[in-house]
Design a protein around this motif. Structure first.
Motif, PDB file in Angstrom:
ATOM      1  N   ILE A 195      37.979  46.557  47.221  1.00 41.75           N
ATOM      2  CA  ILE A 195      39.370  46.571  47.168  1.00 41.75           C
ATOM      3  C   ILE A 195      39.813  46.822  48.632  1.00 41.75           C
ATOM      4  CG2 ILE A 195      41.195  48.157  46.206  1.00 41.75           C
ATOM      5  CD1 ILE A 195      39.576  46.843  44.322  1.00 41.75           C
ATOM      6  N   TYR A 196      39.055  47.342  49.712  1.00 37.70           N
ATOM      7  CA  TYR A 196      39.377  47.417  50.996  1.00 37.70           C
ATOM      8  C   TYR A 196      39.204  46.039  51.626  1.00 37.70           C
ATOM      9  CZ  TYR A 196      38.534  52.395  50.542  1.00 37.70           C
ATOM     10  OH  TYR A 196      38.397  53.764  50.130  1.00 37.70           O
ATOM     11  N   LEU A 197      38.307  45.444  51.246  1.00 36.83           N
ATOM     12  CA  LEU A 197      38.005  43.840  51.594  1.00 36.83           C
ATOM     13  C   LEU A 197      39.353  43.099  51.160  1.00 36.83           C
ATOM     14  CD1 LEU A 197      36.476  41.742  53.003  1.00 36.83           C
ATOM     15  CD2 LEU A 197      35.177  41.698  50.702  1.00 36.83           C
ATOM     16  N   ARG A 198      39.532  43.304  50.132  1.00 35.52           N
ATOM     17  CA  ARG A 198      40.894  42.284  49.541  1.00 35.52           C
ATOM     18  C   ARG A 198      41.879  42.527  50.236  1.00 35.52           C
ATOM     19  NH1 ARG A 198      42.120  43.492  43.251  1.00 35.52           N
ATOM     20  NH2 ARG A 198      43.573  44.865  44.252  1.00 35.52           N
ATOM     21  N   ALA A 199      42.500  44.309  50.697  1.00 33.41           N
ATOM     22  CA  ALA A 199      43.547  44.216  51.298  1.00 33.41           C
ATOM     23  C   ALA A 199      43.485  43.867  52.536  1.00 33.41           C
ATOM     24  CB  ALA A 199      43.725  45.872  51.110  1.00 33.41           C
TER      25      ALA A 199
ATOM     26  N   GLU B 212      47.766  53.320  56.804  1.00 36.77           N
ATOM     27  CA  GLU B 212      48.532  52.285  56.284  1.00 36.77           C
ATOM     28  C   GLU B 212      47.575  51.678  55.011  1.00 36.77           C
ATOM     29  OE1 GLU B 212      50.684  48.043  58.329  1.00 36.77           O
ATOM     30  OE2 GLU B 212      48.311  48.239  58.455  1.00 36.77           O
ATOM     31  N   LEU B 213      46.487  51.440  55.185  1.00 40.29           N
ATOM     32  CA  LEU B 213      45.772  50.986  54.335  1.00 40.29           C
ATOM     33  C   LEU B 213      45.775  51.854  52.969  1.00 40.29           C
ATOM     34  CD1 LEU B 213      43.645  48.533  54.146  1.00 40.29           C
ATOM     35  CD2 LEU B 213      41.944  50.041  54.838  1.00 40.29           C
ATOM     36  N   GLY B 214      45.865  53.049  53.265  1.00 43.10           N
ATOM     37  CA  GLY B 214      45.855  54.011  52.014  1.00 43.10           C
ATOM     38  C   GLY B 214      47.174  53.921  51.312  1.00 43.10           C
ATOM     39  N   GLU B 215      48.191  53.750  52.023  1.00 48.46           N
ATOM     40  CA  GLU B 215      49.658  53.475  51.512  1.00 48.46           C
ATOM     41  C   GLU B 215      49.755  52.327  50.576  1.00 48.46           C
ATOM     42  OE1 GLU B 215      53.239  54.858  52.299  1.00 48.46           O
ATOM     43  OE2 GLU B 215      51.864  56.500  52.412  1.00 48.46           O
ATOM     44  N   ARG B 216      49.025  51.416  51.169  1.00 52.28           N
ATOM     45  CA  ARG B 216      48.862  50.124  50.345  1.00 52.28           C
ATOM     46  C   ARG B 216      48.019  50.050  49.257  1.00 52.28           C
ATOM     47  NH1 ARG B 216      48.765  44.125  52.072  1.00 52.28           N
ATOM     48  NH2 ARG B 216      50.278  44.351  53.612  1.00 52.28           N
ATOM     49  N   LEU B 217      47.178  51.059  49.124  1.00 56.53           N
ATOM     50  CA  LEU B 217      46.359  51.117  48.019  1.00 56.53           C
ATOM     51  C   LEU B 217      46.093  52.161  47.132  1.00 56.53           C
ATOM     52  CD1 LEU B 217      43.000  49.741  49.987  1.00 56.53           C
ATOM     53  CD2 LEU B 217      44.490  48.469  48.270  1.00 56.53           C
ATOM     54  N   GLY B 218      47.241  53.131  47.522  1.00 57.42           N
ATOM     55  CA  GLY B 218      47.476  54.550  46.649  1.00 57.42           C
ATOM     56  C   GLY B 218      46.133  55.222  46.824  1.00 57.42           C
ATOM     57  N   ILE B 219      45.335  55.147  47.879  1.00 57.98           N
ATOM     58  CA  ILE B 219      44.260  55.950  48.242  1.00 57.98           C
ATOM     59  C   ILE B 219      44.623  56.608  49.479  1.00 57.98           C
ATOM     60  CG2 ILE B 219      41.700  55.935  48.793  1.00 57.98           C
ATOM     61  CD1 ILE B 219      41.717  53.252  47.209  1.00 57.98           C
ATOM     62  N   SER B 220      43.780  58.200  49.338  1.00 63.48           N
ATOM     63  CA  SER B 220      44.301  58.783  50.662  1.00 63.48           C
ATOM     64  C   SER B 220      43.475  58.308  52.028  1.00 63.48           C
ATOM     65  CB  SER B 220      43.941  60.419  50.583  1.00 63.48           C
ATOM     66  OG  SER B 220      42.535  60.676  50.550  1.00 63.48           O
ATOM     67  N   SER B 221      44.171  58.561  53.363  1.00 63.14           N
ATOM     68  CA  SER B 221      43.723  57.972  54.311  1.00 63.14           C
ATOM     69  C   SER B 221      42.070  58.564  54.722  1.00 63.14           C
ATOM     70  CB  SER B 221      44.499  57.781  55.459  1.00 63.14           C
ATOM     71  OG  SER B 221      44.833  59.399  55.780  1.00 63.14           O
ATOM     72  N   ALA B 222      42.134  60.008  54.343  1.00 65.77           N
ATOM     73  CA  ALA B 222      40.909  60.686  54.469  1.00 65.77           C
ATOM     74  C   ALA B 222      39.691  60.185  53.620  1.00 65.77           C
ATOM     75  CB  ALA B 222      41.232  62.225  54.003  1.00 65.77           C
TER      76      ALA B 222
ATOM     77  N   ASN C  93      47.336  44.403  35.557  1.00 69.98           N
ATOM     78  CA  ASN C  93      47.234  43.346  36.449  1.00 69.98           C
ATOM     79  C   ASN C  93      46.112  42.565  36.841  1.00 69.98           C
ATOM     80  OD1 ASN C  93      48.265  41.712  38.743  1.00 69.98           O
ATOM     81  ND2 ASN C  93      47.633  43.381  40.108  1.00 69.98           N
ATOM     82  N   TYR C  94      46.079  41.230  36.448  1.00 71.21           N
ATOM     83  CA  TYR C  94      44.990  40.299  37.024  1.00 71.21           C
ATOM     84  C   TYR C  94      44.889  39.824  38.591  1.00 71.21           C
ATOM     85  CZ  TYR C  94      42.981  40.489  32.141  1.00 71.21           C
ATOM     86  OH  TYR C  94      42.255  40.535  30.919  1.00 71.21           O
ATOM     87  N   ALA C  95      46.275  40.100  38.930  1.00 67.48           N
ATOM     88  CA  ALA C  95      46.492  39.450  40.281  1.00 67.48           C
ATOM     89  C   ALA C  95      45.676  40.299  41.309  1.00 67.48           C
ATOM     90  CB  ALA C  95      47.851  39.145  40.576  1.00 67.48           C
ATOM     91  N   PRO C  96      44.813  39.554  42.188  1.00 67.65           N
ATOM     92  CA  PRO C  96      44.179  40.486  43.193  1.00 67.65           C
ATOM     93  C   PRO C  96      44.973  41.210  44.319  1.00 67.65           C
ATOM     94  CG  PRO C  96      43.871  38.317  43.714  1.00 67.65           C
ATOM     95  CD  PRO C  96      44.505  38.093  42.335  1.00 67.65           C
ATOM     96  N   ILE C  97      45.799  41.854  43.750  1.00 66.06           N
ATOM     97  CA  ILE C  97      46.512  42.554  44.780  1.00 66.06           C
ATOM     98  C   ILE C  97      47.177  44.124  44.111  1.00 66.06           C
ATOM     99  CG2 ILE C  97      48.718  41.513  43.985  1.00 66.06           C
ATOM    100  CD1 ILE C  97      49.972  41.890  46.557  1.00 66.06           C
TER     101      ILE C  97
ATOM    102  N   ASN D  77      41.944  41.240  53.743  1.00 61.92           N
ATOM    103  CA  ASN D  77      42.196  39.764  53.607  1.00 61.92           C
ATOM    104  C   ASN D  77      43.681  39.370  53.387  1.00 61.92           C
ATOM    105  OD1 ASN D  77      39.891  38.395  54.185  1.00 61.92           O
ATOM    106  ND2 ASN D  77      39.011  38.871  52.145  1.00 61.92           N
ATOM    107  N   ARG D  78      44.276  40.139  52.742  1.00 64.48           N
ATOM    108  CA  ARG D  78      45.795  39.937  52.504  1.00 64.48           C
ATOM    109  C   ARG D  78      46.495  40.290  54.064  1.00 64.48           C
ATOM    110  NH1 ARG D  78      48.913  38.175  49.261  1.00 64.48           N
ATOM    111  NH2 ARG D  78      47.104  37.209  48.289  1.00 64.48           N
ATOM    112  N   MET D  79      46.167  41.316  54.534  1.00 69.21           N
ATOM    113  CA  MET D  79      46.857  41.731  56.028  1.00 69.21           C
ATOM    114  C   MET D  79      46.482  40.498  56.890  1.00 69.21           C
ATOM    115  SD  MET D  79      45.673  45.377  56.251  1.00 69.21           S
ATOM    116  CE  MET D  79      46.885  47.054  55.342  1.00 69.21           C
ATOM    117  N   LEU D  80      45.412  39.950  56.885  1.00 68.46           N
ATOM    118  CA  LEU D  80      45.189  38.985  57.848  1.00 68.46           C
ATOM    119  C   LEU D  80      46.042  37.688  57.564  1.00 68.46           C
ATOM    120  CD1 LEU D  80      41.310  38.957  58.287  1.00 68.46           C
ATOM    121  CD2 LEU D  80      42.882  39.253  59.882  1.00 68.46           C
ATOM    122  N   GLN D  81      45.873  37.470  56.028  1.00 65.90           N
ATOM    123  CA  GLN D  81      46.894  36.237  55.610  1.00 65.90           C
ATOM    124  C   GLN D  81      48.129  36.315  56.304  1.00 65.90           C
ATOM    125  OE1 GLN D  81      46.640  35.895  51.450  1.00 65.90           O
ATOM    126  NE2 GLN D  81      44.474  35.415  51.744  1.00 65.90           N
ATOM    127  N   GLU D  82      48.637  37.754  56.062  1.00 63.12           N
ATOM    128  CA  GLU D  82      50.202  38.118  56.655  1.00 63.12           C
ATOM    129  C   GLU D  82      50.185  38.085  58.182  1.00 63.12           C
ATOM    130  OE1 GLU D  82      50.681  40.854  52.532  1.00 63.12           O
ATOM    131  OE2 GLU D  82      50.752  41.869  54.161  1.00 63.12           O
TER     132      GLU D  82
END
Lengths: 207, 207
Positions: B16-20, B36-46, A175-179, B22-27
């Motif tokens: 990757i955090y920064l990207r996510a 929530e951030l962890g869910e989105r990124l597939g990374i544990s919240s811890a 995936n090249y899309a930044p998401i 920014n997307r949340m802000l856009q939304e």
């Protein structure tokens, strides 16, 4: 040997080893050592030996690694001793560059289908391919039994494209899309985000 | 806080955090949680809390993270609260796609110089830029005080290009050529090799 035993980070280094071995072969070299390979890659020789030991005993005391043999073994381990047909979604600047890229076929991949949501692009020839519409995606991917795809569409469209690819049977997505994509557990996703790499480096640069 | 204290792998996750965020802000979202951030990124919240704790205390008990604030902090930490001028070497398909890419400027980078070794390409306009010859590289990079560059040339040419970039003062190189570069320790290099990502995934695919 069970695949679950090999850490994913080790698997991720194998393509880098394979790439270096191919370059050495091109340069006419026949044997190498974990020391030389490590010097070239900026990885410790102990790490390289440990990584490779997950898969077997490839080196000989004194002579080191026979490059062509180790290369062939790594190609088998990574399943690139064959050619994977690939789909690309998105025929913008990036999709075009991907479709033209000569570096896939020597390393196990070939772009066999190219899709775009823009009707103005559908039907256009890019290299040997003709751009197909999104509603042809599922049928075409199934027809060619394509398991590997690259996403080169804007971030807003990427999740929906991923859903369609998975639905069509794709099991590996670059995936090249930044998401970050949400996919079922049996589907593998890797990401290429040049800006993330750039930001990683500017962290270390003086302001 | 000394930079040497933060593991590089943690730094690599910040974009990757920064990207996510920014997307949340856009939304239109205002607050988030490590969960929530962890869910989105597939990374544990811890993991997320631990990563961010290297840099300060950003979340509030109960309300979580104020997205715009955390975004601004991460931009400062990564030094992308400014715009880095960038050089691109190689004006082939990939270099063109990079020069046209709209995703750099919102995230802290702008392509300000484009070079190619092929005299047939020199002088050509690509977007707002004119392709410059390689013998103009050092002067132009110094003139614009460019510290960040991308290499989009064939593997055979990449090391020599890297040498020229370093000589001109570049301190961060994003290398698309499928070869590991040798650079002085003060220069940062990151790699983008789509085939390495693809091979990483086909390892897991049934033959």
């Amino acid at each position: 040997m069970g695949k679950q035993n090999v850490p994913d980070i080790v698997v991720g280094r194998l393509p880098i080893y394979l790439r270096a071995l191919n370059r050495m072969l091109q340069e006419g070299q026949e044997y190498t050592s974990s020391h030389e390979l490590g010097e070239r890659l900026g990885i410790s020789s102990a790490q390289i030996r440990k990584d490779l030991s997950h898969f077997g005993e490839f080196g000989k005391q004194g002579t080191g690694y026979h490059i062509a043999y180790l290369r062939d073994q790594l190609r088998q381990i990574l399943h690139v001793d064959r050619e994977w047909p690939m789909a690309v979604v998105g025929a913008g600047d990036l999709g075009r560059a991907i479709a033209h890229y000569k570096g896939f076929t020597p390393r196990g991949f070939r772009v066999m289908a190219l899709f775009d949501a823009d009707p103005a692009r559908v039907g256009e020839r890019i290299g040997a391919l003709r751009v197909l519409a999104m509603d042809e995606l599922e049928r075409e991917i199934k027809r060619q039994n394509i398991k590997v795809a690259m996403i080169a569409v804007p971030a807003e469209a990427a999740q929906e494209v991923a859903n369609q690819l998975v639905q069509a049977g794709v099991r590996a997505i670059l995936n090249y899309a930044p998401i970050t994509l949400a996919v079922p557990p049996e589907v593998h996703v890797q990401y290429i985000d040049p800006v993330a790499h750039l930001q990683h480096m500017t962290y270390y640069l003086d302001a």
